[in-house]
Enzyme design. Structure first.
Site, PDB file in Angstrom:
ATOM      1  N   ASP A 127      -6.879  -1.614 -31.592  1.00 34.40           N
ATOM      2  CA  ASP A 127      -6.515  -2.141 -32.879  1.00 34.40           C
ATOM      3  C   ASP A 127      -5.783  -3.619 -32.936  1.00 34.40           C
ATOM      4  OD1 ASP A 127      -7.179   0.362 -33.742  1.00 34.40           O
ATOM      5  OD2 ASP A 127      -5.309   1.088 -33.846  1.00 34.40           O
ATOM      6  N   TRP A 135      -7.499   2.315 -40.689  1.00 31.98           N
ATOM      7  CA  TRP A 135      -6.486   2.752 -41.140  1.00 31.98           C
ATOM      8  C   TRP A 135      -5.906   2.992 -42.507  1.00 31.98           C
ATOM      9  CZ3 TRP A 135      -1.884  -1.523 -40.104  1.00 31.98           C
ATOM     10  CH2 TRP A 135      -0.604  -0.807 -40.048  1.00 31.98           C
ATOM     11  N   GLN A 165      -2.243  -3.732 -26.984  1.00 28.67           N
ATOM     12  CA  GLN A 165      -2.276  -2.922 -28.374  1.00 28.67           C
ATOM     13  C   GLN A 165      -1.709  -3.542 -29.599  1.00 28.67           C
ATOM     14  OE1 GLN A 165      -0.798   0.958 -27.944  1.00 28.67           O
ATOM     15  NE2 GLN A 165      -1.035   1.276 -30.151  1.00 28.67           N
ATOM     16  N   ASP A 166      -2.394  -3.795 -30.631  1.00 30.75           N
ATOM     17  CA  ASP A 166      -1.759  -4.407 -31.802  1.00 30.75           C
ATOM     18  C   ASP A 166      -1.321  -6.057 -31.409  1.00 30.75           C
ATOM     19  OD1 ASP A 166      -2.242  -2.077 -32.394  1.00 30.75           O
ATOM     20  OD2 ASP A 166      -0.195  -1.699 -33.367  1.00 30.75           O
ATOM     21  N   GLN A 212       3.049  -0.427 -28.724  1.00 28.33           N
ATOM     22  CA  GLN A 212       2.410  -1.605 -29.461  1.00 28.33           C
ATOM     23  C   GLN A 212       3.170  -2.776 -29.273  1.00 28.33           C
ATOM     24  OE1 GLN A 212       3.549   1.211 -30.820  1.00 28.33           O
ATOM     25  NE2 GLN A 212       2.135   2.229 -32.423  1.00 28.33           N
ATOM     26  N   ARG A 222     -11.402   0.754 -36.979  1.00 29.37           N
ATOM     27  CA  ARG A 222     -11.081   2.214 -37.328  1.00 29.37           C
ATOM     28  C   ARG A 222     -10.253   1.867 -38.720  1.00 29.37           C
ATOM     29  NH1 ARG A 222      -7.373   5.401 -33.779  1.00 29.37           N
ATOM     30  NH2 ARG A 222      -5.983   3.446 -33.647  1.00 29.37           N
ATOM     31  N   THR A 277       6.884  -1.599 -34.729  1.00 30.05           N
ATOM     32  CA  THR A 277       5.787  -2.668 -34.333  1.00 30.05           C
ATOM     33  C   THR A 277       5.878  -3.874 -34.944  1.00 30.05           C
ATOM     34  OG1 THR A 277       3.867  -0.690 -34.290  1.00 30.05           O
ATOM     35  CG2 THR A 277       3.150  -3.116 -34.513  1.00 30.05           C
TER      36      THR A 277
END
Length: 265
Positions: free
Chosen positions: A125, A183, A103-104, A81, A181, A46
């Site tokens: 996220d 993590w 995503q990300d 990601q 969330r 990522t």
């Protein structure tokens, strides 16, 4: 908001630790874009998927967009990601910048950071990491997805001074998202004086499927408004902050900004 660029630079950029105090200025977030399309699968992590990475001290960016054009992942996809911007350097400030992805999108990895008047767009996220960051007067825009989350903050212990504060921001878009969330076990995120549109899922927050984090994560809201600010169905372990509880997050003192912001702005 439709983004287009008069000048688009297609390349991956990394500013190493050995290059401190760099300032990058574009012609506007709608006029200058740095773009690439790596994912965690294509780049093998990522972190390495980032279009633009900053490892150095004192980075400043103004009036520019950072983009990852990898398509939004379907539910349950692995390795999708796709980071647009990753920052690990301390004492960094970003003004009137856009961060565009799915995503990300924005990897707020570590260090103290100030984001002002920025546009941050994604699905799952899309602001994540273990930074200590203040987001002031920013727009968080959720794109279409079955459901996603705005933040995944990774504070790991009670003694670690990290977290995300969103002050005078706007949360809107076309998707449905959680506010955050957990993590990290001690994940810390607060929204203050922020407009929460109908895109916010009623529960607001998620424990990452680890119920013990409900006792250690700190998730708060303070004087937010809008259709997504209805607290009646919020998870019981989140907080509606008092004036005293909100005060530490209400200025650049949250990121020790008085000691460094004037020197990099």
């Amino acid at each position: 908001m439709n983004f287009f660029s008069y000048y688009s630079c297609r390349e991956k950029v990394k500013i190493p630790k050995t290059k401190p105090y760099i300032t990058l200025i574009g012609a506007g977030m709608n006029a200058t874009t740095i773009t690439w399309d790596d994912t965690a699968a294509t780049s093998l992590s990522t972190l390495k998927s980032a279009t633009f990475s900053v490892m150095s001290l004192g980075f400043v960016a103004k009036d520019i967009a950072f983009e990852n054009t990898a398509p939004p992942p379907p539910p349950g996809a692995v390795g999708r990601q796709a980071v647009a911007f990753q920052i690990s350097g301390d004492h960094s400030a970003l003004y009137n910048c856009a961060f565009l992805g799915a995503q990300d999108t924005l990897y707020d990895h570590k260090g103290r950071h100030f984001f002002k008047d920025c546009w941050i767009q994604g699905s799952i996220d899309f602001i994540f990491g273990d930074g200590l960051s203040l987001y002031e007067s920013c727009v968080l825009y959720a794109i279409d997805t079955p459901s996603g989350s705005l933040t995944a903050q990774k504070r790991k212990t009670a003694d670690e001074n990290t977290g995300f504060a969103f002050l005078n921001c706007t949360v809107t878009g076309t998707g449905l998202v959680l506010l955050g969330r957990a993590w990290g076990a001690y994940s810390r995120v607060v929204y203050l004086y922020t407009h929460l549109d109908v895109v916010i899922l009623p529960g607001g927050w998620n424990d990452w499927g680890i119920p013990s984090r409900e006792k250690t994560a700190f998730y708060g809201e303070y004087k937010c408004w809008g259709r997504g600010a209805d607290i009646h169905n919020r998870v019981a372990w989140s907080h509606q902050l008092s004036d005293r509880e909100a005060a530490p997050f209400m200025s650049t003192s949250f990121i020790d900004g008085r000691s460094w912001l004037s020197s990099v702005s």
